[in-house]
Write a protein that holds these residues in place. Sequence first.
Motif, mmCIF file in Angstrom:
data_model
loop_
_atom_site.group_PDB
_atom_site.id
_atom_site.type_symbol
_atom_site.label_atom_id
_atom_site.label_comp_id
_atom_site.label_asym_id
_atom_site.label_seq_id
_atom_site.Cartn_x
_atom_site.Cartn_y
_atom_site.Cartn_z
ATOM 1 N N PHE A 189 0.827 -1.204 0.000
ATOM 2 C CA PHE A 189 0.000 0.000 0.000
ATOM 3 C C PHE A 189 0.867 1.262 0.000
ATOM 4 O O PHE A 189 0.626 2.209 -0.748
ATOM 5 C CB PHE A 189 -0.939 0.011 1.199
ATOM 6 C CG PHE A 189 -1.708 1.290 1.311
ATOM 7 C CD1 PHE A 189 -2.793 1.524 0.490
ATOM 8 C CD2 PHE A 189 -1.319 2.271 2.203
ATOM 9 C CE1 PHE A 189 -3.487 2.724 0.555
ATOM 10 C CE2 PHE A 189 -2.009 3.468 2.278
ATOM 11 C CZ PHE A 189 -3.094 3.693 1.456
ATOM 12 N N LEU A 190 1.894 1.254 0.840
ATOM 13 C CA LEU A 190 2.790 2.411 0.908
ATOM 14 C C LEU A 190 3.477 2.630 -0.430
ATOM 15 O O LEU A 190 3.631 3.754 -0.900
ATOM 16 C CB LEU A 190 3.849 2.203 2.003
ATOM 17 C CG LEU A 190 3.346 2.165 3.440
ATOM 18 C CD1 LEU A 190 4.498 1.910 4.391
ATOM 19 C CD2 LEU A 190 2.648 3.467 3.786
ATOM 20 N N ARG A 191 3.878 1.513 -1.017
ATOM 21 C CA ARG A 191 4.544 1.594 -2.310
ATOM 22 C C ARG A 191 3.629 2.250 -3.345
ATOM 23 O O ARG A 191 4.022 3.165 -4.066
ATOM 24 C CB ARG A 191 4.935 0.191 -2.770
ATOM 25 C CG ARG A 191 5.529 0.135 -4.151
ATOM 26 C CD ARG A 191 4.662 -0.749 -5.061
ATOM 27 N NE ARG A 191 5.157 -0.736 -6.424
ATOM 28 C CZ ARG A 191 4.642 0.046 -7.378
ATOM 29 N NH1 ARG A 191 3.655 0.881 -7.119
ATOM 30 N NH2 ARG A 191 5.118 0.011 -8.606
ATOM 31 N N ALA A 193 0.903 4.079 -2.887
ATOM 32 C CA ALA A 193 0.553 5.466 -2.571
ATOM 33 C C ALA A 193 1.719 6.397 -2.890
ATOM 34 O O ALA A 193 1.533 7.560 -3.211
ATOM 35 C CB ALA A 193 0.170 5.593 -1.101
ATOM 36 N N THR A 194 2.927 5.868 -2.814
ATOM 37 C CA THR A 194 4.108 6.670 -3.118
ATOM 38 C C THR A 194 4.332 6.792 -4.610
ATOM 39 O O THR A 194 4.632 7.848 -5.137
ATOM 40 C CB THR A 194 5.362 6.033 -2.484
ATOM 41 O OG1 THR A 194 5.165 5.953 -1.077
ATOM 42 C CG2 THR A 194 6.614 6.840 -2.781
ATOM 43 N N TYR A 195 4.133 5.677 -5.300
ATOM 44 C CA TYR A 195 4.582 5.612 -6.686
ATOM 45 C C TYR A 195 3.484 5.909 -7.699
ATOM 46 O O TYR A 195 3.710 6.557 -8.697
ATOM 47 C CB TYR A 195 5.173 4.228 -6.960
ATOM 48 C CG TYR A 195 5.817 4.125 -8.302
ATOM 49 C CD1 TYR A 195 7.046 4.758 -8.540
ATOM 50 C CD2 TYR A 195 5.228 3.426 -9.343
ATOM 51 C CE1 TYR A 195 7.651 4.682 -9.774
ATOM 52 C CE2 TYR A 195 5.834 3.350 -10.580
ATOM 53 C CZ TYR A 195 7.041 3.980 -10.792
ATOM 54 O OH TYR A 195 7.640 3.915 -12.010
ATOM 55 N N ASP A 196 2.301 5.423 -7.458
ATOM 56 C CA ASP A 196 1.263 5.510 -8.479
ATOM 57 C C ASP A 196 0.444 6.777 -8.358
ATOM 58 O O ASP A 196 0.355 7.376 -7.305
ATOM 59 C CB ASP A 196 0.322 4.307 -8.372
ATOM 60 C CG ASP A 196 1.032 3.027 -8.715
ATOM 61 O OD1 ASP A 196 2.064 3.101 -9.386
ATOM 62 O OD2 ASP A 196 0.548 1.964 -8.298
ATOM 63 N N ARG A 197 -0.173 7.106 -9.447
ATOM 64 C CA ARG A 197 -1.146 8.185 -9.393
ATOM 65 C C ARG A 197 -2.415 7.637 -8.773
ATOM 66 O O ARG A 197 -2.714 6.451 -8.857
ATOM 67 C CB ARG A 197 -1.449 8.698 -10.792
ATOM 68 C CG ARG A 197 -0.397 9.675 -11.279
ATOM 69 C CD ARG A 197 -0.756 10.168 -12.648
ATOM 70 N NE ARG A 197 -0.886 9.061 -13.557
ATOM 71 C CZ ARG A 197 -1.974 8.820 -14.272
ATOM 72 N NH1 ARG A 197 -3.025 9.598 -14.155
ATOM 73 N NH2 ARG A 197 -2.014 7.812 -15.099
ATOM 74 N N PRO A 198 -3.205 8.486 -8.123
ATOM 75 C CA PRO A 198 -4.429 7.991 -7.500
ATOM 76 C C PRO A 198 -5.420 7.469 -8.532
ATOM 77 O O PRO A 198 -5.477 7.976 -9.645
ATOM 78 C CB PRO A 198 -4.994 9.221 -6.793
ATOM 79 C CG PRO A 198 -4.326 10.389 -7.428
ATOM 80 C CD PRO A 198 -2.999 9.919 -7.896
#
Lengths: 200, 349
Positions: A189-191, A193-198
Amino acid sequence: MTQQVSTPAELVSALADGELRGEALVQAVQWLQENDDARANWHAYHLVGDVLRSGELAALGTNDAAFVARLRSRLQDEVQFGQPGSDLPATDARTESLQGLSQHEVANDASFRWKLVAGFASVAAVVVVGWQLVVGVNASSGTPQLARVEVLPTQEQAQVMIRDPRLDQLLAAHRQSGGISAFQMPAGFLRNATYDRPAR
Amino acid sequence: MSLTFFSRLLLAGTVVVAAPFGLAQAPAAPANPVAEAPVQGPASQRSISEWLLRMHEASRRRAYRGTLVVSSGGNMASSRIWHVCDGEQQIERVESLTGVPRSTFRRNDQVITFSPQTKVAVAEQRESLGLFPNLLQSTDNAIDQFYTVRQTGSERVAGFEADVVQIEPRDKLRFAYRVWSEKKTGLVVKLQTLDGQGRVLEEVAFSELQLDAPVSMNKLARMMANTEGYKVESPELSKTSAAAEGWQLKQPVPGFKPMSCLRRPAANGAAGANSTLQWIFSDGLASVSLFIEVYERRRHGPEGLMAMGATHTLARRWSDKSGEWWLTAVGEVPAQTLQAFVQGLERGK
């Protein structure tokens, strides 16, 4: 001539890829000088290559994006129906509506680049088939084979990075509803939320 | 429907999980898995389930804040993380430091993502977050059957001593993982996804971490609830089943179980016949989404295989007498796994 119809197009293609040396190189350049179709092919090949290779270019303006969308649609037309003698993709710009790519979705987000593993090879092959067809008909040869072309990825293929908003949306959907993994809570999840666009 | 499915898997899985050594203390019932201490077997002997449970429990029990760095496919992204929990619930805040500004908040499986530039907040429930540890139990067979685990040593990450755990696939249909699990708590401080040649496809790591940091749950909850000035959107999803939609896998892909099937509106917002079917599979660690749409020449194409870090996508046109379809398989798996999914797909009626 019939036996050679595809050779000039292949030569031009190889020339554009910088693969020709010696006599073949001389031959290709000569062919380019003498033949209008070959020059048109040469130009289109570069245009196609530029657009597909350059995510920045493809994402810059509506026209470029529309061009890619039209190109795709045209390529598919060519393969499916094999309309001989059709114009090069770029010349038919006005008649197509602007669909397929939505610009603002990707603008300024440099992190969303897809590496083409096999797609570009297929596209390039389709382009070549289209050209072969044009040359073949002009030379009044028999109907070329236009079965769907399957090209295996070549080992040493240059890395092609592209943007694909549709694919980004599916990726977002995958992160949102898929992504079922034991790593989801501790890291996934952290990955994302950090990497992808919403997701939308 | 899906709940029943998971409960059934869960019942089957409980037996398996209870069996291995050290797991007697592990919660047999899913209702309150937080009640007992995580597994504390010797590091060198832990099974995959024990490792995963330990890593999971650390995120349920510890408060921390830190900076996370993701490198994937030549790109890097980073974010600031706040994480707090009280045994019942956990709240997390992820503030992006790179790319488009956005803040993501999570309370258990509820997620809201604020995009300050567009003033849109997307609120959603992520089922995948609520599945664990039920997921571990339900797919325990698959994880043990398709992966092996070994501890390869210890290393320091972000100032913390961590066990390095190598999770290797037994076949070529999935990737390997290398996990750095903080020694005392089990917290995952670094995670790598590796391909068949041992090359790192993707890495998630804390560059800086403060464990047991004073993070205020109330403050995070207030920030999460404050949607003032934002247009709150929620994805419109409806549950369905592959069978009801007329699809089946004539050739299941080893280890991957169907987890869920959703219908979502088409990418351009149009509903109805043009919506997209999303059929989701997981082997417990890796997941695959199979997107099925009615083929439209204007929207779809070209076919191809793409990669972004560990995530691969395969787009294919597919037709039979029922019509023409556009398939896109997306997952953190090798290309051949996606091919197996696309090839195994069949129109069921």
